[in-house]
Scaffold this active site. Structure first.
Site, PDB file in Angstrom:
ATOM      1  N   LYS A 407       0.814  -1.213   0.000  1.00 24.38           N
ATOM      2  CA  LYS A 407       0.000   0.000   0.000  1.00 24.38           C
ATOM      3  C   LYS A 407       0.852   1.270   0.000  1.00 24.38           C
ATOM      4  O   LYS A 407       0.334   2.380  -0.159  1.00 24.38           O
ATOM      5  CB  LYS A 407      -0.945  -0.003   1.199  1.00 24.38           C
ATOM      6  CG  LYS A 407      -2.011  -1.093   1.098  1.00 24.38           C
ATOM      7  CD  LYS A 407      -2.860  -1.178   2.338  1.00 24.38           C
ATOM      8  CE  LYS A 407      -3.953  -2.225   2.172  1.00 24.38           C
ATOM      9  NZ  LYS A 407      -3.421  -3.587   1.952  1.00 24.38           N
ATOM     10  N   SER A 448      -3.781 -12.925   9.202  1.00 23.19           N
ATOM     11  CA  SER A 448      -3.283 -11.924  10.148  1.00 23.19           C
ATOM     12  C   SER A 448      -4.461 -11.183  10.772  1.00 23.19           C
ATOM     13  O   SER A 448      -5.587 -11.218  10.274  1.00 23.19           O
ATOM     14  CB  SER A 448      -2.357 -10.929   9.439  1.00 23.19           C
ATOM     15  OG  SER A 448      -3.062 -10.189   8.471  1.00 23.19           O
TER      16      SER A 448
END
Length: 618
Positions: A407, A448
């Site tokens: 990102k 996660s």
């Protein structure tokens, strides 16, 4: 009760041994039966003792005969044969002279009787215990994929545990020579290409993949075939479970999205990793998080001088502390609570422990949350990274490894922009420091905290709907252990200033991921579980990138790690910009903060609301 059963079996064996000898006398000396029997009676006690001693030595009384296999059967044969031989030797040389033909025939009969009744008992138990349940209502009809030792173990355990209400119905295996053969009464009726047909014909409810040695490519192909059957799918974890004897129902896990990725095992340069970790003091910031905790697990295997876990969230830190203490009792472990924002706390830790290697995993990572709290994203991600980097430089750490994200490439949200600025901090610090500062960039990590997989599973368990922001949205995915392994490997390659880019494989369409998870649960997308498209969230892109356009890409000696080297900013210039950013944070004006971030990070371009809406409609 246990001793009573053992005594009962011994009595049955003694009766059968004596019956065998009497039958042998009757067959060979019918006219002299009474005379030969009188001679046998004088040796009967010794013969009986010999048989019981050998049966005990060969553990005939320690086996569960209704579950026995080849090993127990061979032990029984061996014990019986040796008992017979010693009985013959005794009667020929020490006892009374029983005719040789009586001794030989008696031993043969004794072996047949002793083994025969055990086999009949197993057949009886199987029929009486399993047959009534095999066709009972409420049973899950099970297909076993794999006719090897693991498949046989699973079938036998299913048959022995009727409380599971599983009915092993059919086996499939790619070995054509096994088709038509039977394992514990279950027939091999085809190969992987027949799975869809057999599932329909046999009305299968559950598929268990029992091929622990299967490679990732074939596993993925079989799962892809199975997921279209509408059955729930489960799998044995791996070959090591078989070697440990753990191929049991309790060890079988549901097939998950991780199994569909088809990721090959990672080959690591263990020597290169060991050279910079073994006997070194290593600190992991954010060590209680998903990536941080996995880094700690893998670092522990390389025997550091000291491993320091630093985290603001005490519950996560406590969990990984307990796990590491249990698995690595000799590990010199320190677990410290604090925030990377607190420069005084960072200074205190680095001055006391002087870590050699720093893995900086502490960060805020949720895109929508950070859009609403940009100050917190900057304070934690950017200024926190700067605090840790300054301490690493001041106390002469040899390596500083930043955990970055895809990102950070052409960011459209504040979280991505802060991570790109973190990379800039690392590259600027490297130009002035003896510490080797590097960043490792990868995409989403399956499983996660905050990833889509746990969210989708929860939504499925609640009956749906699954929420997807866009039907065409894609993301790169990696497994947690895989990401941590490659981070350690990238650290071994560090020369200073690099941004290491991990090979994430092909991007995955999130909508397809949701469909796969539904099918793996034995349900049908948009019939049993609805998929609701909600629209892109603020700052969210349809796809992620791993490299910026101005970056070059060079290979390393590892086929999954590449190096991108963008132009870097000088530390003096960057420190000036960071000071300006600190002052703007005091204003608490989100627009001003984002505008300043755009000045510092030129590739940061906010996605406008009308663009998000337009994308969501496509």
């Amino acid at each position: 009760m246990k001793n009573f059963k053992r005594l009962l079996v011994i009595c049955i064996d003694l009766f059968l041994v004596n019956l065998a000898y009497l039958l042998a006398i009757d067959l060979t000396f019918y006219d002299s039966f009474t005379e030969i029997t009188t001679i046998y009676k004088q040796d009967a006690l010794a013969i009986n003792c010999i048989f019981i001693v050998f049966f005990t030595l060969f553990k005939l009384y320690d086996s569960l005969w209704y579950l026995t296999g080849t090993d127990e059967f061979l032990m029984a044969v061996g014990g019986s044969v040796l008992a017979g031989l010693f009985s013959i030797l005794y009667t020929r040389f020490l006892g009374n002279t029983i005719p040789l033909n009586v001794s030989v025939i008696g031993v043969v009969f004794a072996i047949c009787f002793v083994l025969g009744y055990r086999i009949l008992y197993r057949v009886y138990r199987r029929y009486m215990l399993y047959a009534p349940y095999k066709y009972a209502s409420g049973q899950k009809r099970v297909m076993i994929v794999g006719a090897g030792s693991a498949g046989a173990m699973i079938i036998n355990e299913i048959l022995s545990r009727r409380e599971l209400k599983y009915n092993p119905t059919v086996i499939v295996d790619d070995d054509k020579s096994k088709i038509g053969k039977r394992i514990s009464g279950v027939t091999v009726e085809g190969d992987r290409e027949d799975i869809l047909r057999i599932v329909k014909e046999k009305e299968i409810d559950l598929i268990i993949i029992a091929i622990p040695s299967i490679d990732e490519k074939n596993k993925m192909e079989i799962i892809n075939l199975c997921k279209n059957t509408g059955c729930k799918i489960q799998i044995i974890p791996g070959i090591y479970e078989i070697l440990k004897g753990d191929a049991t129902i309790s060890k079988i896990k549901d097939v998950d999205v991780e199994d569909l990725l088809g990721r090959d095992p990672i080959n690591l340069d263990n020597k290169g990793i060991s050279d910079y970790i073994t006997n070194k003091t290593v600190i992991v910031t954010g060590g209680g998080g998903s990536i941080g905790s996995e880094l700690c697990r893998q670092i522990a295997t390389f025997k550091p001088k000291m491993l320091i876990i630093f985290d603001i969230y005490e519950n996560n830190a406590y969990d990984i502390q307990n796990e590491l203490k249990y698995n690595y009792p000799k590990l010199n472990l320190k677990v410290l609570i604090g925030s990377v924002r607190d420069s005084e706390r960072i200074e205190e830790i680095f001055s006391l422990y002087r870590p050699d290697v720093v893995f900086h995993a502490a960060a805020h990572k949720h895109v929508p949350l950070m859009e609403d709290s940009p100050k917190e994203a900057i304070k934690n991600n950017v200024l926190g990274t700067y605090n840790v980097a300054l301490a690493a430089d001041k106390y002469n750490a040899s390596r500083f490894v930043l955990i970055s994200t895809d990102k950070a490439v052409n960011p459209t949200n504040i979280m991505g922009a802060t991570k790109r600025l973190c990379e800039m901090v690392v590259q600027a610090m490297d130009k002035k420091s003896d510490t080797e500062f590097v960043a490792v960039r990868f995409g989403n990590v399956l499983g996660s905290n905050g990833s889509v997989i746990p969210l989708f599973k929860k939504q499925i368990s609640q009956g749906g709907p699954i929420t997807v922001t866009h039907k065409n949205i894609t993301r790169f995915f990696m497994l947690i252990p895989e990401a941590a392994q490659l981070v350690l490997q990238a650290g071994a390659f560090a020369k200073g200033g690099e941004i290491f880019v991990l090979d994430m494989g092909k991007p995955v369409k999130i909508y397809d991921l949701a469909c796969d998870l539904i099918r793996l649960s034995g349900l049908e997308p948009n019939r049993d579980i609805k998929i609701k498209v909600t629209g892109l969230r603020p700052g969210e892109k349809l796809y992620e990138e791993l490299l910026m356009s101005e970056e070059g890409l060079t290979n390393t000696s590892h086929n999954k790690i590449y190096i991108g080297k963008p132009s870097s900013i000088e530390i003096n210039e960057l420190e000036t910009k960071l000071e300006e950013l600190r002052r703007i944070l005091l204003e608490d004006n989100h627009d001003m903060i984002k505008e300043k971030m755009k000045q510092i990070v030129p590739t940061y371009q906010e996605m406008l609301e009308n663009e998000t809406a337009a994308d969501s409609e496509n």
